[in-house]
Design a protein around this motif. Structure first.
Motif, PDB file in Angstrom:
ATOM      1  N   ASP A 112       0.837  -1.211   0.000  1.00  0.00           N
ATOM      2  CA  ASP A 112       0.000   0.000   0.000  1.00  0.00           C
ATOM      3  C   ASP A 112       0.864   1.250   0.000  1.00  0.00           C
ATOM      4  OD1 ASP A 112      -2.282  -1.507   0.020  1.00  0.00           O
ATOM      5  OD2 ASP A 112      -2.564  -1.404   2.196  1.00  0.00           O
ATOM      6  N   TRP A 113       1.945   1.199   0.770  1.00  0.00           N
ATOM      7  CA  TRP A 113       2.904   2.306   0.828  1.00  0.00           C
ATOM      8  C   TRP A 113       3.490   2.548  -0.562  1.00  0.00           C
ATOM      9  CZ3 TRP A 113       7.912   2.205   4.307  1.00  0.00           C
ATOM     10  CH2 TRP A 113       8.313   3.525   4.570  1.00  0.00           C
ATOM     11  N   GLY A 114       3.852   1.442  -1.242  1.00  0.00           N
ATOM     12  CA  GLY A 114       4.415   1.540  -2.583  1.00  0.00           C
ATOM     13  C   GLY A 114       3.424   2.128  -3.579  1.00  0.00           C
ATOM     14  N   LYS A 115       2.153   1.751  -3.472  1.00  0.00           N
ATOM     15  CA  LYS A 115       1.118   2.301  -4.353  1.00  0.00           C
ATOM     16  C   LYS A 115       0.985   3.808  -4.152  1.00  0.00           C
ATOM     17  CE  LYS A 115      -1.721  -1.886  -4.690  1.00  0.00           C
ATOM     18  NZ  LYS A 115      -3.018  -2.517  -4.301  1.00  0.00           N
ATOM     19  N   GLU A 116       1.011   4.229  -2.881  1.00  0.00           N
ATOM     20  CA  GLU A 116       0.882   5.658  -2.579  1.00  0.00           C
ATOM     21  C   GLU A 116       2.026   6.464  -3.162  1.00  0.00           C
ATOM     22  OE1 GLU A 116       0.475   8.599   1.341  1.00  0.00           O
ATOM     23  OE2 GLU A 116       0.248   6.428   1.554  1.00  0.00           O
ATOM     24  N   LEU A 117       3.216   5.873  -3.190  1.00  0.00           N
ATOM     25  CA  LEU A 117       4.395   6.561  -3.714  1.00  0.00           C
ATOM     26  C   LEU A 117       4.602   6.310  -5.205  1.00  0.00           C
ATOM     27  CD1 LEU A 117       6.860   5.865  -0.760  1.00  0.00           C
ATOM     28  CD2 LEU A 117       5.788   8.042  -1.321  1.00  0.00           C
ATOM     29  N   GLY A 118       3.704   5.562  -5.831  1.00  0.00           N
ATOM     30  CA  GLY A 118       3.810   5.314  -7.266  1.00  0.00           C
ATOM     31  C   GLY A 118       4.866   4.293  -7.628  1.00  0.00           C
ATOM     32  N   LEU A 119       5.190   3.400  -6.705  1.00  0.00           N
ATOM     33  CA  LEU A 119       6.234   2.412  -6.975  1.00  0.00           C
ATOM     34  C   LEU A 119       5.670   1.116  -7.530  1.00  0.00           C
ATOM     35  CD1 LEU A 119       8.426   2.874  -3.762  1.00  0.00           C
ATOM     36  CD2 LEU A 119       8.773   3.879  -6.025  1.00  0.00           C
ATOM     37  N   ILE A 120       4.350   0.970  -7.534  1.00  0.00           N
ATOM     38  CA  ILE A 120       3.734  -0.241  -8.064  1.00  0.00           C
ATOM     39  C   ILE A 120       3.505  -0.065  -9.567  1.00  0.00           C
ATOM     40  CG2 ILE A 120       1.772  -1.800  -7.899  1.00  0.00           C
ATOM     41  CD1 ILE A 120       3.562  -1.754  -5.435  1.00  0.00           C
ATOM     42  N   GLY A 121       3.881  -1.066 -10.323  1.00  0.00           N
ATOM     43  CA  GLY A 121       3.665  -1.005 -11.765  1.00  0.00           C
ATOM     44  C   GLY A 121       4.898  -0.605 -12.547  1.00  0.00           C
ATOM     45  N   ILE A 122       6.040  -0.404 -11.838  1.00  0.00           N
ATOM     46  CA  ILE A 122       7.261  -0.026 -12.544  1.00  0.00           C
ATOM     47  C   ILE A 122       8.231  -1.202 -12.643  1.00  0.00           C
ATOM     48  CG2 ILE A 122       7.092   2.393 -11.861  1.00  0.00           C
ATOM     49  CD1 ILE A 122       9.207   1.885  -9.745  1.00  0.00           C
ATOM     50  N   GLY A 123       7.728  -2.387 -12.343  1.00  0.00           N
ATOM     51  CA  GLY A 123       8.586  -3.557 -12.390  1.00  0.00           C
ATOM     52  C   GLY A 123       8.203  -4.537 -11.293  1.00  0.00           C
ATOM     53  N   THR A 124       8.975  -5.575 -11.160  1.00  0.00           N
ATOM     54  CA  THR A 124       8.687  -6.570 -10.130  1.00  0.00           C
ATOM     55  C   THR A 124       9.467  -6.226  -8.867  1.00  0.00           C
ATOM     56  OG1 THR A 124      10.452  -7.934 -11.049  1.00  0.00           O
ATOM     57  CG2 THR A 124       8.203  -8.395 -11.785  1.00  0.00           C
ATOM     58  N   LEU A 125       8.932  -5.295  -8.102  1.00  0.00           N
ATOM     59  CA  LEU A 125       9.579  -4.888  -6.865  1.00  0.00           C
ATOM     60  C   LEU A 125       9.015  -5.703  -5.709  1.00  0.00           C
ATOM     61  CD1 LEU A 125       9.559  -0.976  -7.236  1.00  0.00           C
ATOM     62  CD2 LEU A 125      11.432  -2.549  -7.707  1.00  0.00           C
ATOM     63  N   ASN A 126       9.910  -6.312  -4.937  1.00  0.00           N
ATOM     64  CA  ASN A 126       9.438  -7.039  -3.761  1.00  0.00           C
ATOM     65  C   ASN A 126       9.265  -6.063  -2.597  1.00  0.00           C
ATOM     66  OD1 ASN A 126      11.983  -6.723  -2.342  1.00  0.00           O
ATOM     67  ND2 ASN A 126      12.806  -8.281  -3.735  1.00  0.00           N
ATOM     68  N   PRO A 127       8.559  -6.465  -1.531  1.00  0.00           N
ATOM     69  CA  PRO A 127       8.300  -5.560  -0.407  1.00  0.00           C
ATOM     70  C   PRO A 127       9.553  -4.944   0.200  1.00  0.00           C
ATOM     71  CG  PRO A 127       6.880  -7.471  -0.254  1.00  0.00           C
ATOM     72  CD  PRO A 127       7.832  -7.728  -1.395  1.00  0.00           C
ATOM     73  N   THR A 128      10.634  -5.710   0.280  1.00  0.00           N
ATOM     74  CA  THR A 128      11.873  -5.183   0.868  1.00  0.00           C
ATOM     75  C   THR A 128      12.416  -4.025   0.043  1.00  0.00           C
ATOM     76  OG1 THR A 128      12.441  -7.353   1.771  1.00  0.00           O
ATOM     77  CG2 THR A 128      14.209  -5.728   1.601  1.00  0.00           C
ATOM     78  N   LEU A 129      12.463  -4.212  -1.289  1.00  0.00           N
ATOM     79  CA  LEU A 129      12.970  -3.165  -2.174  1.00  0.00           C
ATOM     80  C   LEU A 129      12.048  -1.947  -2.156  1.00  0.00           C
ATOM     81  CD1 LEU A 129      15.269  -2.502  -4.044  1.00  0.00           C
ATOM     82  CD2 LEU A 129      13.986  -3.509  -5.942  1.00  0.00           C
ATOM     83  N   ILE A 130      10.733  -2.192  -2.104  1.00  0.00           N
ATOM     84  CA  ILE A 130       9.777  -1.089  -2.006  1.00  0.00           C
ATOM     85  C   ILE A 130      10.039  -0.278  -0.745  1.00  0.00           C
ATOM     86  CG2 ILE A 130       7.341  -0.508  -1.597  1.00  0.00           C
ATOM     87  CD1 ILE A 130       6.588  -2.811  -3.438  1.00  0.00           C
ATOM     88  N   ALA A 131      10.254  -0.975   0.369  1.00  0.00           N
ATOM     89  CA  ALA A 131      10.488  -0.292   1.640  1.00  0.00           C
ATOM     90  C   ALA A 131      11.752   0.558   1.581  1.00  0.00           C
ATOM     91  CB  ALA A 131      10.582  -1.303   2.781  1.00  0.00           C
ATOM     92  N   ILE A 132      12.825   0.023   0.993  1.00  0.00           N
ATOM     93  CA  ILE A 132      14.089   0.762   0.907  1.00  0.00           C
ATOM     94  C   ILE A 132      13.928   2.013   0.045  1.00  0.00           C
ATOM     95  CG2 ILE A 132      16.451   0.676   0.010  1.00  0.00           C
ATOM     96  CD1 ILE A 132      16.458  -2.318   0.764  1.00  0.00           C
ATOM     97  N   ILE A 133      13.308   1.863  -1.135  1.00  0.00           N
ATOM     98  CA  ILE A 133      13.102   3.014  -2.026  1.00  0.00           C
ATOM     99  C   ILE A 133      12.196   4.048  -1.379  1.00  0.00           C
ATOM    100  CG2 ILE A 133      12.137   3.744  -4.242  1.00  0.00           C
ATOM    101  CD1 ILE A 133      12.954   1.022  -5.382  1.00  0.00           C
ATOM    102  N   ALA A 134      11.130   3.566  -0.720  1.00  0.00           N
ATOM    103  CA  ALA A 134      10.181   4.471  -0.077  1.00  0.00           C
ATOM    104  C   ALA A 134      10.851   5.288   1.016  1.00  0.00           C
ATOM    105  CB  ALA A 134       9.001   3.685   0.491  1.00  0.00           C
ATOM    106  N   ILE A 135      11.685   4.644   1.825  1.00  0.00           N
ATOM    107  CA  ILE A 135      12.383   5.349   2.906  1.00  0.00           C
ATOM    108  C   ILE A 135      13.310   6.418   2.340  1.00  0.00           C
ATOM    109  CG2 ILE A 135      14.128   5.082   4.719  1.00  0.00           C
ATOM    110  CD1 ILE A 135      12.817   2.336   5.335  1.00  0.00           C
ATOM    111  N   ILE A 136      14.014   6.083   1.250  1.00  0.00           N
ATOM    112  CA  ILE A 136      14.904   7.065   0.609  1.00  0.00           C
ATOM    113  C   ILE A 136      14.103   8.255   0.079  1.00  0.00           C
ATOM    114  CG2 ILE A 136      16.453   7.455  -1.348  1.00  0.00           C
ATOM    115  CD1 ILE A 136      17.394   4.538  -0.999  1.00  0.00           C
ATOM    116  N   LEU A 137      12.959   7.960  -0.574  1.00  0.00           N
ATOM    117  CA  LEU A 137      12.121   9.041  -1.114  1.00  0.00           C
ATOM    118  C   LEU A 137      11.543   9.904  -0.007  1.00  0.00           C
ATOM    119  CD1 LEU A 137      10.162   7.168  -3.952  1.00  0.00           C
ATOM    120  CD2 LEU A 137      11.994   8.851  -4.218  1.00  0.00           C
TER     121      LEU A 137
END
Length: 203
Positions: A112-137
């Motif tokens: 859900d966090w990834g969807k809010e930040l627009g990270l869903i749909g840009i590839g096969t991101l697993n939850p761990t990678l989503i969390a790392i990118i989200a924290i950086i953003l």
């Protein structure tokens, strides 16, 4: 003595003029937030109400805007203001994970966090990678975005209101009086979003 009393009266008049203007302007945005959609777009405007009220007040009392204490301040404290919230946030989450009140790898929440930040749909991101990118953003772009809106509160509340209160109240008095005003100003927003969130969990 008489001069001091007159100066205090003048300061209180300035404070009440500012608070009256903040109340009027904020009421418009509170109404928009509660009744118009999407409500989030009006929150930035609400947060700039204290700054707008400050500028109007200064114009009314014929004091130059340059009289505000504009400065970056000590960079040591600016750096601390960035890292300290991150530190106590991390401590809070570690305690939540350690005592079992929440999961470190809550896949649904992270997605859900990834969807809010627009990270869903840009590839096969697993939850761990989503969390790392989200924290950086959140630690970079989101800080800059948030600063653009919180600046309005800083100019009005900390840059003007507090400085005026310091002229007529002790440290304790400033803390209590300003705390009551801030709580009252934020109350409608907290109640509205708190109720909306609560109703959302029931539906």
């Amino acid at each position: 003595m008489q001069e001091n009393l007159m100066e205090r009266k003048k300061t209180w008049n300035t404070i009440f003029i500012f608070l009256a203007i903040v109340t009027v302007i904020s009421s418009l945005f509170h109404y928009a937030i509660v009744n118009l959609y999407p409500s989030r777009i009006y929150i930035g405007g609400l947060m700039w109400c204290p700054a707008m009220a400050t500028i109007i007040t200064l114009k009314l009392i014929k004091r130059p805007i340059s009289s505000l204490n504009w400065s970056w301040g000590n960079w040591k404290y600016i750096r601390l203001s960035y890292f300290i919230p991150a530190l106590y946030g991390l401590i809070t989450y570690i305690l939540i994970w350690v005592f079992g009140f929440g999961s470190l790898t809550n896949g649904n929440a992270i997605t859900d966090w990834g969807k809010e930040l627009g990270l869903i749909g840009i590839g096969t991101l697993n939850p761990t990678l989503i969390a790392i990118i989200a924290i950086i953003l959140l630690g970079t772009i989101e800080v800059i975005r948030a600063a653009a809106t919180t600046l309005g509160e800083e100019i009005g509340w900390r840059g003007f209101f507090i400085y005026e209160l310091r002229k007529v109240l002790s440290f304790t008095g400033v803390s209590i009086f300003s705390g009551i005003i801030w709580a009252t100003w934020h109350w409608p927003l907290i109640v509205y979003y708190g109720l909306a969130t609560f109703v959302g969990t029931l539906s």
